[in-house]
Each structure stands twice: as structure tokens, then as C-alpha cells.
Design an enzyme around this catalytic site. Structure first.
Site, short mmCIF file in Angstrom:
data_model
loop_
_atom_site.label_atom_id
_atom_site.label_comp_id
_atom_site.label_asym_id
_atom_site.label_seq_id
_atom_site.Cartn_x
_atom_site.Cartn_y
_atom_site.Cartn_z
N GLY A 244 16.48 -2.76 27.52
CA GLY A 244 17.43 -3.36 26.60
C GLY A 244 17.77 -4.81 26.80
N GLU A 281 13.45 0.27 32.49
CA GLU A 281 12.53 0.52 31.37
C GLU A 281 12.56 -0.63 30.37
OE1 GLU A 281 14.39 3.94 29.62
OE2 GLU A 281 13.94 5.26 31.31
N PRO A 282 12.24 -1.85 30.77
CA PRO A 282 12.30 -2.96 29.80
C PRO A 282 11.12 -2.92 28.82
CG PRO A 282 11.45 -3.76 31.90
CD PRO A 282 11.79 -2.31 32.10
N GLY A 283 11.42 -3.26 27.59
CA GLY A 283 10.37 -3.37 26.58
C GLY A 283 10.32 -4.80 26.05
N ARG A 284 11.27 -5.09 25.18
CA ARG A 284 11.33 -6.39 24.51
C ARG A 284 11.23 -7.57 25.47
NH1 ARG A 284 14.20 -7.01 19.68
NH2 ARG A 284 15.24 -5.05 20.17
N ARG A 320 11.07 -6.58 11.41
CA ARG A 320 12.41 -6.80 11.98
C ARG A 320 13.38 -7.48 11.01
NH1 ARG A 320 13.55 -9.67 15.82
NH2 ARG A 320 15.14 -8.32 16.67
N TYR A 324 16.48 -5.04 10.31
CA TYR A 324 17.74 -5.33 11.02
C TYR A 324 18.38 -6.64 10.57
CZ TYR A 324 15.06 -2.65 14.59
OH TYR A 324 14.28 -1.77 15.27
N CYS A 351 6.05 -5.95 -2.72
CA CYS A 351 6.94 -5.79 -3.87
C CYS A 351 8.27 -5.17 -3.48
CB CYS A 351 6.23 -4.96 -4.94
SG CYS A 351 4.68 -5.72 -5.41
N GLU A 352 9.06 -5.90 -2.75
CA GLU A 352 10.40 -5.49 -2.33
C GLU A 352 11.21 -6.77 -2.15
OE1 GLU A 352 11.59 -2.41 -1.49
OE2 GLU A 352 9.70 -1.28 -1.44
#
Ligand SMILES: *Cc1c(COP(=O)(O)O)cnc(C)c1O
Length: 424
Positions: A244, A281-284, A320, A324, A351-352
Site C-alpha cells: 500500500g 506485500e508492496p505492489g505499486r 486508472r 478512480y 466511446c465513453e
């Protein structure tokens, strides 16, 4: 303004470079949209964790959902990292990349019996269990296969990580983990079930966390429980504080991994827990600032209220911003002489209306220019889809010896529907 991702990302004679390679040139050579990762940036990020963790027994597990490309996993496996996985498919990837299953932590709120069996046979280090129902299911599967499942309970410490609601996971009303006040009875249940061996405790309070305090609060809550659980004669070898840690997308100033870990180790020592294995447990924070998404400007549409810069990357490549409302810095790789500065909404072809990469960005752009979306190494390609029948982008890695390697070629759009069947 400093570039998120520096020193790997830099401007040299007007050209934006990643680990010394001009990004505009890579975009011209390999086409866009294009993800480019710096292996050295990933190694530096993991090395900082490893150095800081060295004084205490530890296991650094890369949370691979952030970027599951095989070459990325291989990079961390070669450094001796373990992996935090959330599905059987991720376990298969770890093994395909040369990772060691005995250093894998299996997280996730909805593990199936099949996934449990696969992980047991592979010999994963630990299952991070999130409910009593999961404990019972895991006990059945372990008993049936004649193997022992090492387990940790994911406890919900009820601390506010101070981050976006979609990526905040440690509060009471989240779907994740066992409530703090249910933890002791759940450990007693786990200790009584056949096929299980209790080995640890874990939490994961959220993502893109930019402060140390929420970690220390969560750690204190975990250590309180360790003491309560051990008072019932159930030994816990490891404490897993999850991942995190945030990165810089624009002006965030997250702590360095080393700073966070120093404080965590100091707190564990002060409370008499320095003999335990600390799992992270790092990801980012291992991959986010090591990558960029390159995209080419197609059309400039000047409007009444808004100017639109239409690029060839879209929400299917990088979700992203749409998911978010995330802010990701956008830079022109080498603004051309014809480019004039204006304020643009950088949008894709999907198309959004939600298909945008950046809003109200001051950029000097002209058609055919290459833009870089920074800090795209985490939750970029990982969240990519084929929406609008768009092929997923090429991925390049600049390896630590300075070579440019294609680690995944652009998809072939006819392959996207090759397995589909027409009906009679
Ligand atoms: C996503 C996740 C992580 C990694 O989170 P980052 O914010 O990418 O560091 C770690 N542990 C668990 C259980 C996760 O779900």
C-alpha cells in the site's frame, strides 16, 4: 517541476528519456500505445525495501497484481523476492516466470477449492485467510489432499489509511478480512481444524498511502492480537503488514520505503517482537514509477468550453483515470516547433465520456507528437482490457544492461475473437 520517476525519468536536451532512452524514438520504432518499463528502476525500488528489512527476519513479497508481466516477475524473482498472489492464475504466472512457490503468500477474499488445491500442491508459504468459511474450506481441501496449509488470518484493524474509498481496505465496512474483535475466536477455530497450521497474522489497509502513521496504528493493533492469540497457546511466527505504500503521481510526498520500515522495525523492537519475521506485500511502490505509457496525438479539437487532445491510448489501456478519477502526469516527449501551448482534456478513442487520461492539462502539442503518461508501471497494463475490440499495447522493458526488449508484443486483433464460435 521534478518528474515523478526521476532519476530514471529525465529530460535531456528537450527529449523525455527513461533510463537514458529517448521515449519519442521508442514510440516511433515500436508504435503506440506503448508501455515502457525501466528494470533498473524496479530493482532500485525492491533493493530499498530489502536493505531496510535486512536487520530483521523478513519476506518481501511483490504484490503482482500491480503488474503481472512475466519479465517483471522474473526481475523480482531473481532478486530473491517472494510474491503476493490473489488467484490461481497468478500462481501459474509466478511459476512460469521462475518464481519460488515456497515464497508465495496467497491473499484474496474468494479463493476457490481448486485454487487452494493448486496452491497446496505447489507448496505456497502461507494462505492469508479472510473468513471462517474460508478456513473450513481450506481445512477440507488440505485434509483431502493430505497436505498441511500454513495459514495467517487477515485481520481488519479498522484504521483509516487516508486514501481513496475504492483503494481503502482496512475499515470496518470493507469486504476484506476478519473483524478485529472476531480474531481471537477465529484463531482458536483455526488451531482446532485439521490440515491447518497457524503461522502468522496479516493486514492490508489500503493503497497509495502517503503517511507512516496508519501503518504504525495497524501494526500496534496486530501486535495486540499476536499477544492475545499467543496467550491462548497459539504461536505466530510472522507479522505481515501488507502493501500500500504510495508513489508520486504529481505532488504527493510518500515516505521512502526505508523510512517506513525503520519505524516499523523500531516499533516491533520496542514491543518485544523483533524476533518475528516481518512480511511486506508492496505492489505499486515497486513498479509504479518505473513505467510510462506512450501515446500519439491524433487530433486537436478546439471547442467552445473545452479543448480536446485526442490520443491513440484510451481507458482500455489505462483505466486508472476513468476508474478512480486518478491524476496521472502527462508530458510531451519532445514538443515540436509547431506546438502551441493550450489547456487540453487528453482523451482516447473509446466511446465513453469517461474515457479520458487527463483533464485541463497545459501542454504544448501538435498532431503526431508523442505524449507520455507517467507513473504507469502499476495498475496500467494490469487493468487493461479489450473494450471496443482494441488490442492491448506492446510492453517494452529497458533491461539493466541497457537493452530494449519487447516483453509482450501488441495483440493481433483477429486473435481477440479467434476462440469465438458462430452459431448454426
Ligand atoms: C493490492 C494488494 C497489495 C498491494 O497493494 P499496493 O498498493 O499495490 O502496494 C498487497 N496486499 C494485498 C492483499 C493486496 O490486495
Amino acid at each position: 517541476m521534478t518528474l515523478p520517476g526521476s532519476p530514471w525519468l529525465a529530460r535531456q536536451a528537450g527529449e523525455l528519456t527513461l533510463d537514458g532512452h529517448a521515449l519519442r524514438g521508442l514510440a516511433r520504432e515500436y508504435g503506440t500505445p506503448l508501455f515502457v518499463y525501466s528494470q533498473r528502476a524496479m530493482q532500485a525500488a525492491a533493493g530499498a525495501y530489502q536493505r531496510a528489512l535486512a536487520p530483521q527476519p523478513h519476506l518481501l513479497c511483490y504484490a503482482m497484481k500491480a503488474n503481472p508481466s512475466l519479465a517483471v516477475l522474473q526481475t523480482f524473482a531473481r532478486m530473491g523476492c517472494g510474491f503476493d498472489i490473489v488467484s490461481g492464475g497468478e500462481l501459474q504466472r509466478v511459476i512460469a516466470a521462475g518464481g519460488d512457490a515456497s515464497q508465495v503468500i496467497f491473499s484474496g477474499v474468494g479463493k476457490t477449492a481448486r485454487e487452494m488445491e493448486m496452491a497446496l500442491r505447489a507448496g505456497v508459504a502461507c494462505f492469508n485467510v479472510e473468513s471462517e468459511g474460508e478456513l473450513e474450506r481450506l481445512s477440507e481441501v488440505a485434509t483431502r489432499t493430505g497436505l498441511t496449509a500454513r495459514v495467517s488470518l487477515r485481520v481488519n484493524p479498522d484504521v483509516d489509511a487516508g486514501t481513496h474509498p475504492y483503494i481503502s481496505t482496512g475499515l470496518k465496512n470493507n469486504k476484506f478480512g476478519v473483524a478485529h474483535d472476531r480474531a481471537v475466536p477465529t484463531y482458536r477455530r483455526a488451531a482446532a481444524l485439521p490440515g491447518l497450521q497457524v503461522v502468522g497474522i496479516d493486514c492490508h489497509i489500503g493503497s497509495q498511502i502517503t503517511q507512516i502513521e496508519p501503518y504504525l496504528d495497524a501494526l500496534d493493533r496486530l501486535l495486540d492480537l499476536v499477544e492475545a492469540v499467543e496467550a491462548h497457546g497459539i504461536a505466530l511466527q510472522h507479522v505481515d503488514i501488507g502493501g500500500g505504500l504510495g508513489i508520486t503521481y504529481t505532488d504527493e510526498k510518500p515516505p521512502e520505503a526505508g523510512e517506513l520500515i525503520a519505524q516499523v522495525l523500531a516499533r516491533m523492537k520496542a514491543r518485544g517482537h523483533a524476533h518475528r519475521t516481518l512480511v511486506m506485500e508492496p505492489g505499486r511502490s515497486l513498479v509504479g514509477n518505473a513505467g510510462v505509457l506512450l501515446t500519439q496525438v491524433m487530433y486537436l479539437k478546439r471547442g467552445e468550453g473545452k479543448n480536446f487532445c485526442v490520443v491513440d491510448a484510451a481507458m482500455n489501456d489505462l483505466m486508472r483515470p476513468a476508474l478512480y478519477q486518478a491524476y496521472m502526469q502527462i508530458e510531451a516527449c519532445a514538443p515540436g516547433a509547431q506546438a502551441t501551448e493550450a489547456t487540453w482534456d487528453v482523451v482516447g478513442p473509446v466511446c465513453e465520456s469517461g474515457d479520458w487520461l487527463g483533464r485541463d492539462r497545459v501542454l504544448r502539442v501538435a498532431p503526431d507528437d508523442v505524449l507520455a503518461v507517467l507513473s504507469a508501471g502499476a495498475y496500467g497494463k494490469a487493468l487493461a482490457s479489450n473494450y471496443n475490440s482494441r488490442a492491448r499495447a506492446t510492453e517494452l522493458m529497458i533491461t539493466s544492461d541497457g537493452q530494449v526488449r519487447v516483453i509482450r508484443p501488441r495483440e493481433d486483433t483477429t486473435q481477440l475473437f479467434a476462440a469465438e464460435q458462430l452459431v448454426p
